[in-house]
Design a protein around this motif. Structure first.
Motif, PDB file in Angstrom:
ATOM      1  N   VAL A   1       0.849  -1.194   0.000  1.00  0.00           N
ATOM      2  CA  VAL A   1       0.000   0.000   0.000  1.00  0.00           C
ATOM      3  C   VAL A   1       0.888   1.249   0.000  1.00  0.00           C
ATOM      4  O   VAL A   1       1.691   1.438   0.909  1.00  0.00           O
ATOM      5  CB  VAL A   1      -0.942   0.012   1.212  1.00  0.00           C
TER       6      VAL A   1
ATOM      7  N   ASP B   1      -0.465   4.443  -0.616  1.00  0.00           N
ATOM      8  CA  ASP B   1      -1.262   5.534  -0.065  1.00  0.00           C
ATOM      9  C   ASP B   1      -2.569   4.915   0.443  1.00  0.00           C
ATOM     10  O   ASP B   1      -3.213   4.150  -0.277  1.00  0.00           O
ATOM     11  CB  ASP B   1      -1.560   6.588  -1.145  1.00  0.00           C
ATOM     12  N   THR B   2      -2.947   5.241   1.670  1.00  0.00           N
ATOM     13  CA  THR B   2      -4.157   4.649   2.244  1.00  0.00           C
ATOM     14  C   THR B   2      -5.434   5.418   1.891  1.00  0.00           C
ATOM     15  O   THR B   2      -6.525   4.946   2.195  1.00  0.00           O
ATOM     16  CB  THR B   2      -4.043   4.572   3.786  1.00  0.00           C
ATOM     17  N   ASP B   3      -5.290   6.591   1.280  1.00  0.00           N
ATOM     18  CA  ASP B   3      -6.500   7.311   0.880  1.00  0.00           C
ATOM     19  C   ASP B   3      -7.285   6.473  -0.121  1.00  0.00           C
ATOM     20  O   ASP B   3      -6.719   5.726  -0.908  1.00  0.00           O
ATOM     21  CB  ASP B   3      -6.138   8.662   0.252  1.00  0.00           C
TER      22      ASP B   3
ATOM     23  N   ARG C   1      -7.861  17.141   6.627  1.00  0.00           N
ATOM     24  CA  ARG C   1      -6.427  17.243   6.377  1.00  0.00           C
ATOM     25  C   ARG C   1      -6.065  18.668   5.971  1.00  0.00           C
ATOM     26  O   ARG C   1      -5.945  18.971   4.783  1.00  0.00           O
ATOM     27  CB  ARG C   1      -6.020  16.248   5.282  1.00  0.00           C
TER      28      ARG C   1
ATOM     29  N   ASP D   1       1.981  11.436   4.938  1.00  0.00           N
ATOM     30  CA  ASP D   1       2.467  10.266   4.202  1.00  0.00           C
ATOM     31  C   ASP D   1       1.378   9.772   3.227  1.00  0.00           C
ATOM     32  O   ASP D   1       0.828   8.677   3.373  1.00  0.00           O
ATOM     33  CB  ASP D   1       2.876   9.171   5.198  1.00  0.00           C
ATOM     34  N   HIS D   2       1.098  10.628   2.248  1.00  0.00           N
ATOM     35  CA  HIS D   2       0.145  10.308   1.183  1.00  0.00           C
ATOM     36  C   HIS D   2       0.752  10.820  -0.119  1.00  0.00           C
ATOM     37  O   HIS D   2       1.705  11.599  -0.083  1.00  0.00           O
ATOM     38  CB  HIS D   2      -1.203  10.982   1.445  1.00  0.00           C
ATOM     39  N   PHE D   3       0.173  10.391  -1.236  1.00  0.00           N
ATOM     40  CA  PHE D   3       0.710  10.823  -2.538  1.00  0.00           C
ATOM     41  C   PHE D   3       0.999  12.321  -2.561  1.00  0.00           C
ATOM     42  O   PHE D   3       2.113  12.749  -2.880  1.00  0.00           O
ATOM     43  CB  PHE D   3      -0.286  10.507  -3.662  1.00  0.00           C
TER      44      PHE D   3
ATOM     45  N   ARG E   1       3.727  13.605  -0.126  1.00  0.00           N
ATOM     46  CA  ARG E   1       5.105  13.202  -0.443  1.00  0.00           C
ATOM     47  C   ARG E   1       5.599  13.770  -1.766  1.00  0.00           C
ATOM     48  O   ARG E   1       6.777  13.624  -2.105  1.00  0.00           O
ATOM     49  CB  ARG E   1       5.189  11.666  -0.505  1.00  0.00           C
TER      50      ARG E   1
END
Lengths: 399, 399
Positions: A51, A53-55, B172, B239-241, B244
């Motif tokens: 995984v 990205d968890t979005d 967010r 810590d997401h697309f 980052r």
């Protein structure tokens, strides 16, 4: 019906379509994508299924609910497929819906809202996901939700005032082919689940007919041999970047939706138009230099503004594999066998990840992989497994 | 100040910067871009300068007004430069402004509204364009307009509530480096035109200081050796697309804006930070395999979602040429000479169109041209000629 081409390739194609679907693609998504903690599907997966990205993409919740549900309802009643489908349908219902009833575009892993968008594709994909949940369980709640989502889709995409237009309509009123294609395929897929029910005054078959009619009337230009993406209210061609922008894979996808509807109702004129759509856009989109389908091309061969135009995306190839196979089966014409051979061979030579399973999604013009992602906010268990399932069915004489 | 590197390359660099600017780039835009019928500049130009789309980008009206105006005001008082600058400034004033006072994002050739966007970069570029119009003519109307545009930019980009956030802030909350970079460079450029005036309670120099401070405080991460593009309200890394996602060329552009301000006020600590910003993002962005700067990279080396991440865009190369040259001049360090040599040589080997003049804007990872466009809604007479002018000035000991 079979043909020399299909007789020759049948075993190989079944391996690519049926076997890869059952033994590679769906297991990949079941193992890595389905979120056993929070429900729904995680689509941002790296090469090995990790995984990234968890979005969560709301489109993909509906599309995965549909894909797993269709497999359960039409191939084999496997509990893991049912569970995956219902997990996505429940996540959509419980964690993706705004107070207004409209669905978000992205949410966090737990379902907290991230992005709401103006348009209503989340709703169309939810409709078919809920539809398969109804077909699987017989619970009327899912049918009601499916029809409510389709109702909202039709209302927003067809009644002015719900979606603020991107471009000032007083200056340049436009209509796009996208909402009609989605109207068509959603009506088709939903009909399989809930029957030919009436929504907003029309049966699903009538909505499919409206979509076909408007696609032909406004977007098909026999004189230019083209399917437009965006036109004026009466089909006018705008000589600007956006007006000239063609998406061959998208139009080829529209072609097989229309051909499927034409075959269902035995409409030979409409079928001929669908074949024209495929012919025109293959001619415009196929990259004679490097193979594969270009993502965007310009109506007049002028340069395209979108800077990723030359890339090879996975999904236009899936749509072209379906369209050429269906066209070949419909006509028996060897021309479509040749087109199918070309696009199938190029696609299967470049997109599959032989080492870790599933497919890469994005190549450069020469066919080199440009990212190791197996999924993201747009790529999930949809276009590619749908292609495998639809083509498997076609090879077996279904559809 | 000069250095062995600059002594060795001075003539060659002056040819690339000064001579190409005066004899190739600006004549190209004067000849093909300036709209002598409707005013303003047409930026969607094909390889030979032919107009590919008559729609006008509002950003580019302001940027062209600035570019031509700066040349007129600082290089030579050529009437054709003044005329071009004022044509763009007048087009902005008369044909790009919505009834609310906010500027559109695109308009038709005549100035009918096409797209309005939420954010306010049209306003920041208008501010510097109007500023140069004031410096050229002395007409206070242009100064008032410049300050009003800057005022609106500051208000919208810093007061909550004016720009609806893309991502739900309750889930967010985010801040981006973009608005601060533009605040900084707009304050700097405007100060050259109108002096260090007070807008919304702060002098332009103080606004530049605020921007530098917040860039350093929230976006520079010495422990990670990175300049972030988007963070949480207190500089948190998500810590997401999107969290980052790094844009090395953008951060390197920020580095030279900050270094320029640090030099102006003799702030050695801030200058050191600017050099760190350059070092970190060069390390992350330079493509060791094929040369050039990658458009996007991931903070943790994970795959990037944006599918054009591997492409080489013209403007990050322009910004890196300025940043490395300025860093070399500031420090005398041969390391920056080597970096300048690398990026200059790669850039000038790949982007210029030796046959028809000006530059291509978009290459694939290997450096092949992917579109013949010389301009579009984003590429106009700005990043590249600005680079040539700034670097020419640096070579002459100015700046």
């Amino acid at each position: 019906m079979t043909t020399p081409y299909l007789t020759e390739r049948r075993d190989e194609l079944l391996r690519c379509y049926r076997d890869d679907l059952l033994h590679d693609v769906m297991p990949f998504w079941l193992r890595h994508g389905i979120d056993r903690e929070q429900g729904g599907v995680l689509s941002a997966l790296g090469r090995r299924g990790e995984v990234v990205d968890t979005d969560k993409a709301v489109w993909i919740q509906g599309r995965a609910a549909w894909m797993f549900g269709t497999l359960h309802n039409t191939v084999e009643r496997r509990p893991e497929w049912l569970e995956a489908s219902l997990s996505c349908a429940r996540f959509l219902r419980d964690r993706c819906t705004a107070p207004s009833g409209k669905l978000y575009f992205t949410v966090t892993r737990e379902g907290k809202p991230l992005r709401m968008r103006r348009y209503v594709y989340s709703e169309s994909f939810a409709a078919i996901g809920y539809g398969e949940a109804f077909r699987a369980t017989g619970e009327v709640e899912w049918r009601d939700r499916a029809l409510a989502a389709f109702d909202l889709y039709v209302k927003f995409s067809r009644e002015p005032g719900h979606i603020p237009p991107k471009v000032e309509p007083a200056t340049r009123p436009t209509r796009g082919i996208g909402p009609l294609m989605i109207l068509l395929v959603t009506a088709q897929d939903l009909r399989e689940c809930v029957g030919d029910v009436v929504v907003r005054g029309r049966s699903l078959t009538d909505w499919a007919a409206v979509a076909c009619e408007e696609i032909v009337q406004f977007f098909c230009k026999p004189d230019l041999k083209v399917v437009m993406e965006q036109v004026g209210p009466n089909g006018e061609v705008y000589d600007h970047f956006d007006g000239r922008l063609l998406n061959p894979g998208h139009a080829i996808e529209a072609a097989w939706f229309v051909l499927r509807e034409a075959r269902r109702r035995g409409d030979r004129v409409l079928a001929r138009t669908a074949l024209d759509m495929l012919d025109w856009m293959w001619e415009r989109g196929w990259d004679r230099e490097h193979g594969g389908l270009l993502y965007f091309v310009d109506l007049m061969g002028k340069p395209v503004q979108e800077y990723w135009h030359f890339q090879k995306f996975w999904w236009p190839h899936n749509e072209a594999i379906i369209a050429t196979l269906l066209a070949h089966l419909h006509t028996g014409d060897a021309k479509y066998a040749e087109m199918h051979r070309k696009v199938h061979d190029w696609t299967y030579a470049h997109f599959p990840d032989r080492e870790h399973g599933e497919w890469f999604g994005y190549l450069d013009r020469q066919g080199r992989v440009t990212t190791e992602l197996k999924g993201n906010m747009w790529k999930g268990p949809f276009h590619m497994p749908r292609q495998k399932l639809v083509c498997w069915n076609l090879l077996e004489g279904r559809g």
